[in-house]
Write a protein that holds these residues in place. Structure first.
Motif, short mmCIF file in Angstrom:
data_model
loop_
_atom_site.label_atom_id
_atom_site.label_comp_id
_atom_site.label_asym_id
_atom_site.label_seq_id
_atom_site.Cartn_x
_atom_site.Cartn_y
_atom_site.Cartn_z
N MET A 13 -46.15 -14.07 -86.25
CA MET A 13 -44.79 -14.53 -86.41
C MET A 13 -43.88 -13.65 -85.57
O MET A 13 -43.96 -12.43 -85.63
N THR A 14 -43.02 -14.24 -84.79
CA THR A 14 -42.08 -13.50 -83.96
C THR A 14 -40.80 -13.29 -84.74
O THR A 14 -40.24 -14.22 -85.29
N GLU A 15 -40.35 -12.03 -84.75
CA GLU A 15 -39.11 -11.71 -85.45
C GLU A 15 -37.93 -12.29 -84.70
O GLU A 15 -37.89 -12.28 -83.48
N GLN A 16 -36.95 -12.77 -85.44
CA GLN A 16 -35.75 -13.32 -84.83
C GLN A 16 -34.95 -12.20 -84.20
O GLN A 16 -34.78 -11.13 -84.79
N ARG A 17 -34.45 -12.44 -82.98
CA ARG A 17 -33.71 -11.44 -82.23
C ARG A 17 -32.31 -11.94 -81.95
O ARG A 17 -32.11 -13.12 -81.69
N LYS A 18 -31.36 -11.01 -81.97
CA LYS A 18 -29.97 -11.34 -81.71
C LYS A 18 -29.48 -10.49 -80.54
O LYS A 18 -29.61 -9.26 -80.56
N LEU A 19 -28.91 -11.15 -79.53
CA LEU A 19 -28.34 -10.44 -78.39
C LEU A 19 -27.07 -9.75 -78.85
O LEU A 19 -26.15 -10.38 -79.35
N LEU A 20 -27.02 -8.41 -78.68
CA LEU A 20 -25.86 -7.65 -79.14
C LEU A 20 -25.08 -6.99 -78.02
O LEU A 20 -23.90 -6.69 -78.19
N TYR A 21 -25.72 -6.71 -76.90
CA TYR A 21 -25.03 -5.92 -75.88
C TYR A 21 -25.69 -6.15 -74.53
O TYR A 21 -26.90 -6.30 -74.44
N THR A 22 -24.85 -6.19 -73.49
CA THR A 22 -25.34 -6.30 -72.11
C THR A 22 -24.58 -5.28 -71.27
O THR A 22 -23.38 -5.11 -71.44
N THR A 23 -25.30 -4.61 -70.39
CA THR A 23 -24.67 -3.64 -69.50
C THR A 23 -25.32 -3.72 -68.13
O THR A 23 -26.41 -4.27 -67.99
N ARG A 24 -24.64 -3.17 -67.14
CA ARG A 24 -25.15 -3.15 -65.77
C ARG A 24 -25.13 -1.71 -65.26
O ARG A 24 -24.21 -0.96 -65.57
N MET A 25 -26.14 -1.37 -64.46
CA MET A 25 -26.24 -0.04 -63.88
C MET A 25 -26.75 -0.14 -62.45
O MET A 25 -27.68 -0.91 -62.19
N PRO A 26 -26.18 0.66 -61.55
CA PRO A 26 -26.72 0.67 -60.20
C PRO A 26 -28.05 1.41 -60.16
O PRO A 26 -28.23 2.41 -60.86
N VAL A 27 -28.96 0.92 -59.35
CA VAL A 27 -30.21 1.64 -59.10
C VAL A 27 -29.88 2.74 -58.09
O VAL A 27 -29.27 2.48 -57.06
N ARG A 28 -30.25 3.96 -58.42
CA ARG A 28 -30.00 5.08 -57.52
C ARG A 28 -31.21 5.30 -56.63
O ARG A 28 -32.35 5.00 -57.02
N ALA A 65 -29.93 -2.09 -55.68
CA ALA A 65 -29.84 -3.17 -56.67
C ALA A 65 -28.96 -2.70 -57.81
O ALA A 65 -28.71 -1.51 -57.97
N THR A 66 -28.53 -3.66 -58.60
CA THR A 66 -27.87 -3.38 -59.87
C THR A 66 -28.70 -4.06 -60.93
O THR A 66 -29.00 -5.26 -60.81
N VAL A 67 -29.10 -3.30 -61.95
CA VAL A 67 -29.89 -3.89 -63.02
C VAL A 67 -28.97 -4.28 -64.16
O VAL A 67 -27.93 -3.66 -64.39
N GLU A 68 -29.36 -5.35 -64.84
CA GLU A 68 -28.67 -5.79 -66.05
C GLU A 68 -29.64 -5.64 -67.20
O GLU A 68 -30.76 -6.13 -67.13
#
Length: 136
Positions: free
Chosen positions: A1-16, A75-78
């Motif tokens: 059984m897969t646990e239900q997931r809720k999207l709570l936060y998104t951020t972006r960061m540059p790849v160094r 790149a920029t990762v999300e």
């Protein structure tokens, strides 16, 4: 059984440039740092500063990552942070990592977060604000 997931936060960061390894892609350990940064931003956004002098706070007791597609500089990762149903003192978090401008999933991971009393090292009940964010 897969646990239900809720999207709570998104951020972006540059790849160094320094995030890469000898193979010319982001080193596998750096993905954990990306996930960590997203988790810290989310926790601080809820009003819980990451500070060694607080009475209680979030720590992780396990973490994993599955690397699907190499990330290359520049790149920029999300990073998207998801949570599951909270327990008394813990909750599961999941992470999806994308490269900005590309719909493909590059990596996915998880971490079990436990709220801990810093003085004793023992688990503590999740704060009401954390529980509300996960349930709301």
């Amino acid at each position: 059984m897969t646990e239900q997931r809720k999207l709570l936060y998104t951020t972006r960061m540059p790849v160094r440039w320094g995030d890469m390894d000898a193979y010319g892609h982001v080193n596998n350990t750096v993905y954990f740092r990306y996930f960590e940064q997203a988790r810290v931003e989310w926790i601080e956004k809820m009003g819980f500063p990451i500070d060694p002098n607080v009475e209680s706070g979030a720590v992780i007791i396990s973490a994993d990552c599955t690397f699907l597609i190499p990330v290359n500089y520049p790149a920029t990762v999300e990073i998207r942070v998801y949570v599951g149903q909270p327990g008394r003192s813990s909750l599961m978090t999941w992470y999806e990592l994308y490269v900005e401008g590309d719909d493909r999933l590059y990596a996915e991971g998880s971490a079990k977060v436990v709220w801990m009393e810093m003085a004793t090292g023992k688990s503590a009940p999740l704060p009401d604000a954390v529980r509300a964010a996960c349930n709301g």
